[in-house]
Design a protein around this motif. Structure first.
Motif, short mmCIF file in Angstrom:
data_model
loop_
_atom_site.label_atom_id
_atom_site.label_comp_id
_atom_site.label_asym_id
_atom_site.label_seq_id
_atom_site.Cartn_x
_atom_site.Cartn_y
_atom_site.Cartn_z
N LEU A 133 12.90 6.19 -2.09
CA LEU A 133 12.54 7.59 -2.33
C LEU A 133 12.00 8.31 -1.11
N GLY A 134 11.62 7.59 -0.06
CA GLY A 134 11.20 8.23 1.18
C GLY A 134 9.74 8.61 1.29
N LEU A 135 8.88 8.11 0.39
CA LEU A 135 7.45 8.37 0.53
C LEU A 135 6.91 7.56 1.71
N LYS A 136 5.74 7.94 2.20
CA LYS A 136 5.14 7.27 3.36
C LYS A 136 3.92 6.47 2.92
N LEU A 137 3.85 5.23 3.40
CA LEU A 137 2.70 4.39 3.11
C LEU A 137 1.46 4.99 3.78
N ALA A 138 0.44 5.25 3.01
CA ALA A 138 -0.80 5.83 3.53
C ALA A 138 -1.85 4.74 3.79
N HIS A 139 -2.00 3.82 2.82
CA HIS A 139 -3.03 2.78 2.94
C HIS A 139 -2.72 1.66 1.97
N ARG A 140 -2.94 0.48 2.43
CA ARG A 140 -2.82 -0.69 1.55
C ARG A 140 -4.16 -1.40 1.55
N ASP A 141 -4.73 -1.53 0.38
CA ASP A 141 -6.05 -2.17 0.25
C ASP A 141 -5.88 -3.67 0.44
N LYS A 142 -6.62 -4.23 1.34
CA LYS A 142 -6.53 -5.67 1.64
C LYS A 142 -7.31 -6.52 0.64
N THR A 143 -8.20 -5.90 -0.13
CA THR A 143 -9.04 -6.67 -1.06
C THR A 143 -8.51 -6.64 -2.49
N ARG A 144 -7.60 -5.73 -2.78
CA ARG A 144 -7.04 -5.59 -4.13
C ARG A 144 -5.55 -5.29 -4.01
N PRO A 145 -4.75 -5.59 -5.03
CA PRO A 145 -3.32 -5.28 -4.98
C PRO A 145 -3.03 -3.81 -5.30
N ILE A 146 -3.40 -2.96 -4.34
CA ILE A 146 -3.28 -1.50 -4.50
C ILE A 146 -2.72 -0.92 -3.20
N ALA A 147 -1.85 0.07 -3.34
CA ALA A 147 -1.35 0.81 -2.18
C ALA A 147 -1.32 2.29 -2.52
N PHE A 148 -1.46 3.10 -1.48
CA PHE A 148 -1.43 4.55 -1.64
C PHE A 148 -0.32 5.11 -0.76
#
Length: 149
Positions: free
Chosen positions: A26-41
């Motif tokens: 879809l072409g969205l851009k990775l903003a942040h991936r939390d290293k302590t939990r399985p979460i990405a923004f």
């Protein structure tokens, strides 16, 4: 006080696969991936404009629905081809087998739907000019144009 919707979050069964889908397909851009939990923004549109949160959920996955703002021209001329080229199955709100975008007359807005790999219901939507006509329900864009004449 409220000016718009900044972010939404969805559950995904595999964070890596979801990141790949939303960024590569879809072409969205990775903003942040939390290293302590399985979460990405992920950024939607320009950096810091809108955000999508992906939360990995291994059990009891609850699917959601949200819509991406698009243009009338993109939905009419490119959305179905865009989705099919990415092996995604477009469908309209009526789920009647047609892949033709439909108009929600009460808004009015033109929309086409598709699903992510986890079954979250995604949508491309464009608000149309003019006043809504709720009595018309959901109809094709051609029918909408004919009603306006």
């Amino acid at each position: 006080m409220i000016k718009g919707l900044y972010e939404t979050h969805v559950q995904v069964s595999n964070l890596e696969n979801a990141i790949q889908f939303y960024t590569k397909v879809l072409g969205l851009k990775l903003a942040h991936r939390d290293k302590t939990r399985p979460i990405a923004f992920l950024w939607i549109g320009q950096k810091k404009e809108f955000m999508l949160g992906l939360w990995e959920q291994k059990e009891n996955l609850q699917t959601r629905h949200f819509a991406f703002t698009s243009t009338l021209e993109d939905i009419l001329n490119y959305s179905v081809e865009f989705l099919e080229k990415k092996d995604l199955k477009p469908y309209n709100f009526l789920k009647n087998g047609s892949i033709q975008p439909m108009v929600f007359a009460w808004m009015p807005a033109l929309a086409i739907y598709f699903n992510d790999p986890d079954g979250n219901q995604l949508e491309f939507i464009s608000i149309l000019e003019g006043e809504g006509k709720p009595e018309l329900g959901v109809l094709t864009y051609d029918e909408w144009i004919q009603q306006k004449q």
